[in-house]
Scaffold this active site. Structure first.
Site, PDB file in Angstrom:
ATOM      1  N   ARG A   8       3.961  14.527  26.005  1.00  0.00           N
ATOM      2  CA  ARG A   8       2.866  15.449  26.316  1.00  0.00           C
ATOM      3  C   ARG A   8       1.723  15.289  25.316  1.00  0.00           C
ATOM      4  O   ARG A   8       1.934  14.902  24.179  1.00  0.00           O
ATOM      5  CB  ARG A   8       3.366  16.899  26.294  1.00  0.00           C
ATOM      6  N   ASP A  64       0.820  -1.208   0.000  1.00  0.00           N
ATOM      7  CA  ASP A  64       0.000   0.000   0.000  1.00  0.00           C
ATOM      8  C   ASP A  64       0.858   1.264   0.000  1.00  0.00           C
ATOM      9  O   ASP A  64       0.487   2.269  -0.605  1.00  0.00           O
ATOM     10  CB  ASP A  64      -0.931   0.007   1.219  1.00  0.00           C
ATOM     11  N   GLY A  65       2.003   1.211   0.681  1.00  0.00           N
ATOM     12  CA  GLY A  65       2.897   2.370   0.694  1.00  0.00           C
ATOM     13  C   GLY A  65       3.381   2.721  -0.705  1.00  0.00           C
ATOM     14  O   GLY A  65       3.475   3.899  -1.071  1.00  0.00           O
ATOM     15  N   THR A  81      -9.735   2.119   6.615  1.00  0.00           N
ATOM     16  CA  THR A  81      -9.136   0.851   7.017  1.00  0.00           C
ATOM     17  C   THR A  81      -7.631   0.987   7.260  1.00  0.00           C
ATOM     18  O   THR A  81      -6.923  -0.021   7.349  1.00  0.00           O
ATOM     19  CB  THR A  81      -9.384  -0.218   5.935  1.00  0.00           C
ATOM     20  N   GLU A 133      -5.543   9.692   4.615  1.00  0.00           N
ATOM     21  CA  GLU A 133      -5.885  10.562   5.739  1.00  0.00           C
ATOM     22  C   GLU A 133      -4.923  11.722   5.905  1.00  0.00           C
ATOM     23  O   GLU A 133      -3.774  11.687   5.451  1.00  0.00           O
ATOM     24  CB  GLU A 133      -5.922   9.769   7.047  1.00  0.00           C
ATOM     25  N   ARG A 167       2.728   6.228  -2.775  1.00  0.00           N
ATOM     26  CA  ARG A 167       3.796   6.997  -3.434  1.00  0.00           C
ATOM     27  C   ARG A 167       3.467   7.198  -4.907  1.00  0.00           C
ATOM     28  O   ARG A 167       3.698   8.271  -5.473  1.00  0.00           O
ATOM     29  CB  ARG A 167       5.140   6.276  -3.270  1.00  0.00           C
ATOM     30  N   SER A 219      -6.990   1.908  12.951  1.00  0.00           N
ATOM     31  CA  SER A 219      -6.136   1.627  14.112  1.00  0.00           C
ATOM     32  C   SER A 219      -6.493   2.496  15.303  1.00  0.00           C
ATOM     33  O   SER A 219      -6.301   2.103  16.455  1.00  0.00           O
ATOM     34  CB  SER A 219      -4.658   1.842  13.745  1.00  0.00           C
TER      35      SER A 219
END
Length: 322
Positions: free
Chosen positions: A163, A78-79, A193, A153, A83, A198
């Site tokens: 923090r 998928d990466g 998905t 996304e 790209r 996640s």
């Protein structure tokens, strides 16, 4: 005129390199011209030597414009497809992914279907699916400071690991909630998905036109995932309470720092991502396969021919005939 096919491979992986050599040879044998990026040709040559010497490769963006290519074959996970989508944005070029990675939600085929994938391209046996993308605009102190886009996304995340970051989320010009958190994900159905999944967001079928907003580890009573109209404007502002910096990531690839007071606005992009599709597999089946979901015990829909009318149904039918 010779048909030209863009070939993109994850040249850092040996299986992708071998697959690229195989695909290039078979495209050439079928009378099509493989086209590759100059840097990929150099990387392949370093690994495979002279194995592609007899193939007249076109060099993308030097002697072959991307817009002239018929389809882009992407060999990787998928990466690699993300790209590739970034590379061909604006060229109107559909992408056909062959999954050599792990999940491969965006891919159309697996490594065992490499020969079939080449034949689909040769025969032009595919349809083009339009996937919603996001337009991302960034503002600070009333000034527009940056633009980007995403297929999966846009995520606003804290910069310091130790923090939280204070954010306020907004839909269509109205604030919804404010909280300290690790970040917020704003996703398309395609991205539901991925990172959004996640973070506990909903799984949205690709055919559904919607925008998704998912808080990440929010310290708040109300931090539910939100599903908005595709024409909505989703926004996140970085509050100035703790002088905490944020970071904007688009598809985990393009980033921008967000100082306190920054505002990120996300809308549906006017330019979708084009995917070449062959299989008509229902998304529910793809979901089960990719996540290896347990379905033991499933009996399937009841055959209408095997159904028995209840006495209540019979009485209702008799009453309607009176």
């Amino acid at each position: 005129m010779t048909r030209e096919i863009l070939l993109l491979a994850h040249t850092g992986r040996r299986d992708a390199v071998d697959a690229a050599v195989t695909v290039a040879h078979r495209l050439h044998s079928a009378g099509l011209r493989p086209v590759m990026l100059e840097r990929d040709i150099a990387s392949l040559s370093h690994v495979i030597g002279e194995r592609m010497r007899d193939i007249p490769l076109g060099v993308a963006e030097r002697d072959v414009p991307l817009s002239r290519c018929e389809v882009g074959m992407v060999l990787g996970g998928d990466g690699s497809i993300l790209r590739a989508a970034d590379l061909v944005r604006g060229a109107g070029l559909p992408l056909m992914g062959v999954n050599l990675g792990h999940v491969g939600f965006l891919a159309e085929s697996e490594r065992t279907e490499l020969d079939a994938s080449v034949q689909w391209v040769v025969d032009q046996n595919y349809t083009v699916e339009r996937r919603m993308a996001l337009d991302v605009q960034v503002w600070h102190a009333g000034r527009h400071v940056g633009s980007s886009w995403a297929l999966n996304e846009a995520s606003i995340e804290k910069q310091s690991r130790e923090r939280m970051i204070d954010l306020i989320i907004e839909i269509d010009g109205r604030p919804v909630s404010a909280f300290g958190c690790d970040g917020v994900v704003m996703a398309t159905p395609t991205g539901s998905t991925a990172y959004a999944f996640s973070a506990g967001g909903p799984v949205v079928w690709p055919e559904v036109q919607a925008l998704v907003m998912v808080p990440i580890s929010a310290h708040a009573l109300f931090s539910r995932p939100l599903v908005a109209d595709p024409d909505s404007i989703m926004a996140v502002e970085v509050l100035q309470r703790e002088d905490e910096q944020g970071v904007l990531w688009c598809d985990g690839r393009r980033f921008m720092e967000l100082p306190p007071g920054s505002r990120v606005e996300v809308t549906r992009s006017a330019e979708p991502v084009l995917l070449a599709r062959v299989h008509q597999t229902p998304f529910s089946e793809r979901l089960v396969d990719k996540f290896n979901l347990p379905t033991t015990g499933w009996r399937g829909p009841v055959d209408p021919a095997n159904q028995v009318e209840s006495s209540e149904t019979v009485h209702q039918g008799e009453a309607s005939q009176r």
